[in-house]
Design a protein around this motif. Structure first.
Motif, PDB file in Angstrom:
ATOM      1  N   ARG A 320      48.158  53.551  37.213  1.00 57.24           N
ATOM      2  CA  ARG A 320      47.849  52.277  36.314  1.00 57.24           C
ATOM      3  C   ARG A 320      49.037  51.588  36.117  1.00 57.24           C
ATOM      4  O   ARG A 320      49.408  51.087  34.804  1.00 57.24           O
ATOM      5  N   SER A 322      49.798  48.567  37.200  1.00 53.13           N
ATOM      6  CA  SER A 322      49.366  47.119  37.041  1.00 53.13           C
ATOM      7  C   SER A 322      50.365  46.386  38.334  1.00 53.13           C
ATOM      8  O   SER A 322      50.178  44.958  38.446  1.00 53.13           O
ATOM      9  N   CYS A 324      50.063  45.848  41.281  1.00 48.33           N
ATOM     10  CA  CYS A 324      49.096  45.300  42.332  1.00 48.33           C
ATOM     11  C   CYS A 324      48.421  44.171  41.951  1.00 48.33           C
ATOM     12  O   CYS A 324      48.357  43.146  42.422  1.00 48.33           O
ATOM     13  N   VAL A 382      52.512  54.538  44.564  1.00 48.27           N
ATOM     14  CA  VAL A 382      52.022  55.532  44.988  1.00 48.27           C
ATOM     15  C   VAL A 382      51.391  55.385  46.460  1.00 48.27           C
ATOM     16  O   VAL A 382      50.449  56.222  47.160  1.00 48.27           O
TER      17      VAL A 382
HETATM   18  S1  SF4 Z   1      50.036  49.164  42.110  1.00 48.59           S
HETATM   19 FE1  SF4 Z   1      49.264  51.184  42.798  1.00 48.59          FE
HETATM   20  S2  SF4 Z   1      49.528  52.677  41.116  1.00 48.59           S
HETATM   21 FE2  SF4 Z   1      49.978  50.379  40.323  1.00 48.59          FE
HETATM   22  S3  SF4 Z   1      47.821  49.900  39.450  1.00 48.59           S
HETATM   23 FE3  SF4 Z   1      47.956  49.404  41.702  1.00 48.59          FE
HETATM   24  S4  SF4 Z   1      46.833  50.759  42.806  1.00 48.59           S
HETATM   25 FE4  SF4 Z   1      47.383  51.556  40.820  1.00 48.59          FE
END
Ligand code: SF4
Length: 486
Positions: A320, A322, A324, A382
């Motif tokens: 979480r 954020s 993305c 990740v």
């Molecule tokens: S970038 Fe990856 S870890 Fe971060 S909110 Fe989006 S899916 Fe989740």
């Protein structure tokens, strides 16, 4: 505006409204670009970012593979440290457990640390139905709550609001919830923060029950961990006599050692900070220090179903951050509300349809809320391959049937038959070339698709005929040069 997402229209319909809101688009563009640029700089400072990313992925994958073992270990350690663990299969069960626990204290209000899991299950609304007031204490969540709004970003839930809008919300709504905004409140950030501080301080000092989520749960010691930036979390976690934490089962990690990785990747990916401002940890209860009673509600709510899907399960690696959302061209234009979930943006497009199923209009449309550009995958700390999961979920939605799917299937079947019969294909190509002047420039019946796209022009001669004339191999094995007669 409703506080829940139930009955939301499909993503394209909701997004269509949002893209016409110029203020929203301006607010989103400014905020996402600022955060994304800062994140890129913070990440570039670490020479071993790629290794950290891989380590985070492997820790999460390992834990998810042995989730049963680590959850039982966690339960044992939390219990040994004086806490009580409850297991909730779904949102209703989790809400009932929390409401009963609050009622057992005799209290009718709780203070909350920002928590995605409690938003996912609609805890505030469930508590309200039981006569219990839940006060959000994160600044952005406070803005959302006072504005009778919905969060639109994982980390910055009020990202769609600018300073002037926030000042107006504080001026008109704060008094309804407790201490009113100071007279003559301006939209200067420090003044807005001070108004929120005064309003919240009253609640922190009065509350007997705190409700939180957690970013991580350490199985080896039964410790919960919350990352936050304002200190409100620390107040909620330490001042009340009773603390209730609602946490998704995928948030467990085996050991403190594993936290070393996420303590580096999460702050840089989310707020572009080298180190998180407030990292609170707690293990059960301790005499004379913090809450006297601690309850941990472990939430499934679709997670074990997601875990069973070999491609889709990688969504459970999400921490979480954020990142993305901040790089997504679709999110930047459509905003968070269009995703019809507390999890907006790319991660929401793959998580919500897995947690809730793909039967509703909004959930069936979410896997299509992407251009598949891959920017989300690039920044994910990740390494969740979001485009891969989106395509996988599109297959699932298409497999559910529907008129569009039946037409597509019939068209594919017809195309397959024609491609299997070269004579028919050649005759069709020739007929199409001969009648090319009569072809429409837009595809009939596909107005939305062709409104901004022209159909390619049909050549005067089909390629196969041209090939036969110009490139047909000669008996000596050579072919004619382009456009020249032998
Ligand atoms: S970038 Fe990856 S870890 Fe971060 S909110 Fe989006 S899916 Fe989740």
């Amino acid at each position: 505006m409703s506080g829940t997402f139930v009955g939301m229209p499909s993503f394209p319909r909701a997004a269509k409204e949002a893209v016409h809101n110029k203020t929203l688009r301006g607010n989103l563009r400014h905020a996402t670009h600022t955060i994304r640029d800062k994140r890129a700089k913070a990440v570039a400072e670490l020479a071993d970012w790629a290794e950290l990313r891989e380590a985070g992925k492997q820790i999460k994958d390992h834990t998810l593979r042995h989730l049963d073992r680590y959850l039982l270990q966690l339960e044992e350690r939390v219990t040994a440290a004086g806490g009580t663990v409850h297991w909730a299969a779904d949102a209703d069960e989790a809400n009932r457990i929390v409401a009963d626990l609050v009622k057992a204290t005799g209290e009718s209000e709780v203070v909350k640390v920002k928590s995605m899991a409690t938003q996912e299950i609609g805890l505030n609304e469930a508590l309200e139905a039981e006569g219990i007031a839940a006060y959000e204490t994160d600044l952005a969540e406070l803005i959302v709550q006072l504005g009778d709004d919905r969060p639109s970003h994982i980390l910055v839930p009020a990202i769609h609001r600018n300073r002037a809008e926030i000042r107006d919300i504080f001026r008109t709504k704060m008094a309804d919830w407790g201490r009113a905004a100071p007279d003559g409140l301006t939209d200067i950030p420090a003044d807005l923060a001070e108004a929120a501080r005064l309003h919240l301080r009253e609640k922190f000092l009065r509350a007997k029950v705190g409700v939180s989520g957690a970013n991580f749960m350490v199985a080896e010691t039964g410790t919960l961990v919350v990352f936050e930036s304002e200190g409100n979390g620390r107040m909620c976690l330490t001042l009340p006599e009773t603390l209730i934490s609602v946490v998704g089962i995928e948030k467990v990690v085996p050991s403190w050692r594993d936290l070393e990785v996420f303590l580096q990747t999460l702050p840089r990916s989310s707020t572009a900070e080298r180190m998180n401002p407030y990292t609170s940890t707690w293990t059960g209860t301790a005499d004379g220090d913090g809450p006297k009673t601690f309850h941990l509600v472990l939430l499934d709510n679709g997670r074990t179903g997601t875990l069973a899907d070999e491609v889709g399960r990688q969504a459970l690696r999400c921490i979480r951050c954020s990142a993305c959302l901040n790089v997504c061209p679709v999110y930047e234009r459509a905003g968070g509300h269009a995703y019809g979930s507390v999890y907006p943006g790319p991660i929401g497009a793959i998580l919500s349809p897995q947690l809730r199923g793909t039967q509703s209009e909004i959930d069936a449309s979410l896997p299509y809320a992407s251009s598949l550009c891959g920017a989300c995958y690039e920044v994910c700390p990740v390494a969740i391959d979001i485009p891969e999961v989106l395509v996988h979920l599109r297959e699932r939605v298409a497999g559910q049937g529907g008129k569009g799917h039946r037409l597509e299937k019939a068209a594919m079947k017809a195309a397959g038959w024609v491609l299997d019969h070269p004579g028919v294909l050649g005759a069709g190509e020739r007929a199409a070339s001969k009648t090319r002047r009569l072809h429409p420039s837009k595809l009939p019946g596909a107005g939305a698709w062709t409104r901004s796209r022209e159909l390619p022009e049909m050549p005067a001669e089909p390629f196969r005929d041209w090939w036969k004339k110009n490139r047909k191999p000669k008996p000596d094995g050579t072919s004619k040069p382009d456009g020249k007669k032998s």
